[in-house]
Design a protein around this motif. Sequence first.
Motif, PDB file in Angstrom:
ATOM      1  N   ASN A 180      39.308 125.798 -45.008  1.00  0.00           N
ATOM      2  CA  ASN A 180      39.904 126.626 -43.959  1.00  0.00           C
ATOM      3  C   ASN A 180      40.433 125.808 -42.793  1.00  0.00           C
ATOM      4  OD1 ASN A 180      39.624 129.008 -45.258  1.00  0.00           O
ATOM      5  ND2 ASN A 180      38.129 129.916 -43.875  1.00  0.00           N
ATOM      6  N   ALA A 181      39.845 124.642 -42.581  1.00  0.00           N
ATOM      7  CA  ALA A 181      40.323 123.772 -41.497  1.00  0.00           C
ATOM      8  C   ALA A 181      41.481 122.899 -41.955  1.00  0.00           C
ATOM      9  CB  ALA A 181      39.179 122.910 -40.988  1.00  0.00           C
ATOM     10  N   GLY A 182      41.809 122.964 -43.244  1.00  0.00           N
ATOM     11  CA  GLY A 182      42.923 122.185 -43.764  1.00  0.00           C
ATOM     12  C   GLY A 182      42.566 120.743 -44.070  1.00  0.00           C
ATOM     13  N   GLN A 183      41.268 120.461 -44.331  1.00  0.00           N
ATOM     14  CA  GLN A 183      40.907 119.073 -44.669  1.00  0.00           C
ATOM     15  C   GLN A 183      41.507 118.714 -46.018  1.00  0.00           C
ATOM     16  OE1 GLN A 183      36.718 118.091 -44.748  1.00  0.00           O
ATOM     17  NE2 GLN A 183      37.123 115.914 -45.125  1.00  0.00           N
ATOM     18  N   GLU A 184      42.323 117.656 -45.991  1.00  0.00           N
ATOM     19  CA  GLU A 184      43.073 117.263 -47.185  1.00  0.00           C
ATOM     20  C   GLU A 184      42.412 116.054 -47.848  1.00  0.00           C
ATOM     21  OE1 GLU A 184      47.272 116.375 -46.144  1.00  0.00           O
ATOM     22  OE2 GLU A 184      46.905 114.487 -47.190  1.00  0.00           O
ATOM     23  N   VAL A 185      41.928 115.129 -47.049  1.00  0.00           N
ATOM     24  CA  VAL A 185      41.289 113.926 -47.590  1.00  0.00           C
ATOM     25  C   VAL A 185      39.777 114.061 -47.414  1.00  0.00           C
ATOM     26  CG1 VAL A 185      41.073 111.429 -47.426  1.00  0.00           C
ATOM     27  CG2 VAL A 185      43.303 112.507 -47.041  1.00  0.00           C
ATOM     28  N   LEU A 186      39.067 113.986 -48.545  1.00  0.00           N
ATOM     29  CA  LEU A 186      37.610 114.191 -48.511  1.00  0.00           C
ATOM     30  C   LEU A 186      36.883 112.877 -48.245  1.00  0.00           C
ATOM     31  CD1 LEU A 186      37.137 116.881 -51.290  1.00  0.00           C
ATOM     32  CD2 LEU A 186      36.982 117.164 -48.808  1.00  0.00           C
ATOM     33  N   HIS A 187      37.218 112.268 -47.133  1.00  0.00           N
ATOM     34  CA  HIS A 187      36.474 111.143 -46.564  1.00  0.00           C
ATOM     35  C   HIS A 187      36.507 111.414 -45.060  1.00  0.00           C
ATOM     36  CE1 HIS A 187      35.506 106.590 -46.458  1.00  0.00           C
ATOM     37  NE2 HIS A 187      35.517 107.000 -45.186  1.00  0.00           N
ATOM     38  N   LEU A 188      35.341 111.594 -44.494  1.00  0.00           N
ATOM     39  CA  LEU A 188      35.219 111.958 -43.074  1.00  0.00           C
ATOM     40  C   LEU A 188      36.199 111.171 -42.200  1.00  0.00           C
ATOM     41  CD1 LEU A 188      33.529 113.365 -40.807  1.00  0.00           C
ATOM     42  CD2 LEU A 188      32.032 111.368 -40.889  1.00  0.00           C
ATOM     43  N   HIS A 189      36.937 111.866 -41.365  1.00  0.00           N
ATOM     44  CA  HIS A 189      37.847 111.168 -40.455  1.00  0.00           C
ATOM     45  C   HIS A 189      38.007 111.952 -39.167  1.00  0.00           C
ATOM     46  CE1 HIS A 189      40.164 113.687 -43.273  1.00  0.00           C
ATOM     47  NE2 HIS A 189      40.964 113.953 -42.249  1.00  0.00           N
ATOM     48  N   LEU A 190      38.180 111.199 -38.100  1.00  0.00           N
ATOM     49  CA  LEU A 190      38.423 111.768 -36.782  1.00  0.00           C
ATOM     50  C   LEU A 190      39.879 111.501 -36.432  1.00  0.00           C
ATOM     51  CD1 LEU A 190      37.349 113.017 -34.117  1.00  0.00           C
ATOM     52  CD2 LEU A 190      36.695 110.697 -33.415  1.00  0.00           C
ATOM     53  N   HIS A 191      40.616 112.584 -36.138  1.00  0.00           N
ATOM     54  CA  HIS A 191      41.999 112.431 -35.685  1.00  0.00           C
ATOM     55  C   HIS A 191      41.992 112.168 -34.181  1.00  0.00           C
ATOM     56  CE1 HIS A 191      44.115 114.329 -39.244  1.00  0.00           C
ATOM     57  NE2 HIS A 191      42.940 114.892 -39.397  1.00  0.00           N
ATOM     58  N   LEU A 192      42.711 111.132 -33.754  1.00  0.00           N
ATOM     59  CA  LEU A 192      42.986 110.898 -32.331  1.00  0.00           C
ATOM     60  C   LEU A 192      44.467 111.176 -32.127  1.00  0.00           C
ATOM     61  CD1 LEU A 192      42.741 109.723 -29.436  1.00  0.00           C
ATOM     62  CD2 LEU A 192      42.897 107.440 -30.453  1.00  0.00           C
ATOM     63  N   LEU A 193      44.750 112.200 -31.327  1.00  0.00           N
ATOM     64  CA  LEU A 193      46.135 112.633 -31.105  1.00  0.00           C
ATOM     65  C   LEU A 193      46.453 112.547 -29.619  1.00  0.00           C
ATOM     66  CD1 LEU A 193      45.418 115.638 -33.326  1.00  0.00           C
ATOM     67  CD2 LEU A 193      47.432 114.249 -33.800  1.00  0.00           C
ATOM     68  N   GLY A 194      47.606 111.972 -29.298  1.00  0.00           N
ATOM     69  CA  GLY A 194      47.972 111.864 -27.891  1.00  0.00           C
ATOM     70  C   GLY A 194      49.448 111.611 -27.710  1.00  0.00           C
ATOM     71  N   GLY A 195      49.846 111.579 -26.433  1.00  0.00           N
ATOM     72  CA  GLY A 195      51.240 111.278 -26.116  1.00  0.00           C
ATOM     73  C   GLY A 195      52.115 112.504 -25.996  1.00  0.00           C
ATOM     74  N   ARG A 196      51.526 113.687 -26.174  1.00  0.00           N
ATOM     75  CA  ARG A 196      52.246 114.935 -25.916  1.00  0.00           C
ATOM     76  C   ARG A 196      51.219 116.011 -25.595  1.00  0.00           C
ATOM     77  NH1 ARG A 196      51.789 118.736 -30.028  1.00  0.00           N
ATOM     78  NH2 ARG A 196      51.608 118.007 -32.182  1.00  0.00           N
ATOM     79  N   LYS A 197      51.737 117.176 -25.178  1.00  0.00           N
ATOM     80  CA  LYS A 197      50.846 118.309 -24.906  1.00  0.00           C
ATOM     81  C   LYS A 197      50.516 119.031 -26.197  1.00  0.00           C
ATOM     82  CE  LYS A 197      51.015 120.301 -20.291  1.00  0.00           C
ATOM     83  NZ  LYS A 197      49.568 120.193 -20.151  1.00  0.00           N
ATOM     84  N   PHE A 198      49.290 119.548 -26.308  1.00  0.00           N
ATOM     85  CA  PHE A 198      48.888 120.335 -27.476  1.00  0.00           C
ATOM     86  C   PHE A 198      48.549 121.747 -27.033  1.00  0.00           C
ATOM     87  CE2 PHE A 198      47.771 115.909 -28.262  1.00  0.00           C
ATOM     88  CZ  PHE A 198      48.500 115.684 -29.415  1.00  0.00           C
ATOM     89  N   THR A 199      48.785 122.674 -27.950  1.00  0.00           N
ATOM     90  CA  THR A 199      48.498 124.062 -27.615  1.00  0.00           C
ATOM     91  C   THR A 199      47.040 124.399 -27.932  1.00  0.00           C
ATOM     92  OG1 THR A 199      49.248 124.728 -29.802  1.00  0.00           O
ATOM     93  CG2 THR A 199      50.845 124.849 -28.018  1.00  0.00           C
ATOM     94  N   TRP A 200      46.536 125.403 -27.271  1.00  0.00           N
ATOM     95  CA  TRP A 200      45.219 125.952 -27.561  1.00  0.00           C
ATOM     96  C   TRP A 200      45.284 127.459 -27.361  1.00  0.00           C
ATOM     97  CZ3 TRP A 200      41.392 123.674 -30.009  1.00  0.00           C
ATOM     98  CH2 TRP A 200      40.195 124.386 -30.126  1.00  0.00           C
ATOM     99  N   PRO A 201      44.798 128.311 -28.259  1.00  0.00           N
ATOM    100  CA  PRO A 201      44.097 127.942 -29.465  1.00  0.00           C
ATOM    101  C   PRO A 201      45.014 127.364 -30.528  1.00  0.00           C
ATOM    102  CG  PRO A 201      44.392 130.317 -29.381  1.00  0.00           C
ATOM    103  CD  PRO A 201      44.887 129.783 -28.080  1.00  0.00           C
ATOM    104  N   PRO A 202      44.440 126.599 -31.489  1.00  0.00           N
ATOM    105  CA  PRO A 202      45.259 126.026 -32.553  1.00  0.00           C
ATOM    106  C   PRO A 202      45.758 127.111 -33.500  1.00  0.00           C
ATOM    107  CG  PRO A 202      42.950 125.625 -32.993  1.00  0.00           C
ATOM    108  CD  PRO A 202      43.013 126.284 -31.652  1.00  0.00           C
ATOM    109  N   GLY A 203      46.779 126.816 -34.242  1.00  0.00           N
ATOM    110  CA  GLY A 203      47.352 127.793 -35.158  1.00  0.00           C
ATOM    111  C   GLY A 203      46.480 128.021 -36.385  1.00  0.00           C
TER     112      GLY A 203
END
Length: 115
Positions: free
Chosen positions: A92-115
């Motif tokens: 449901n969260a859209g996990q595509e790669v089954l190896h634990l990973h933390l996304h670091l996202l920056g350099g623009r504005k992000f919306t909340w709540p997520p889609g």
Amino acid sequence: MNNNCVFCKIIKQEIPADIVYEDDDVLAFLDIRAQAPVHILLVPKVHIEKVSDLNENVSYIVSKLVLAANKIARDKGLNEDGYRLVFNCGENAGQEVLHLHLHLLGGRKFTWPPG
Ligand code: 5GP
Ligand code: ZN
């Protein structure tokens, strides 16, 4: 290590990646399909599938991932404007790669709540 896992292959240097940070437990590299000007994946060097698989014995991995992400964010000058850290867990969260990973996202504005 899991022979069929793309992130294990990156850790073993069997496939290339743009590595931006490494320590004894963590590897960080650019996401191949960047969703933001800065989009970095931080992975533990041991194969853990998902954040829901963590237990007391390996919970230190989470703080290592977050501290490494904070360091990279500081180095990339993201501290002032802010950044987003994301663990996708399961389908449901859209996990595509089954190896634990933390996304670091920056350099623009992000919306909340997520889609
Ligand atoms: P998830 O949807 O599982 O949370 O995120 C997986 C991420 O891994 C996606 O953003 C995708 O672009 C990235 N990714 C998938 N395969 C590769 C790869 O071979 N190399 C790199 N650098 N990133 C990948
Ligand atoms: Zn793996």
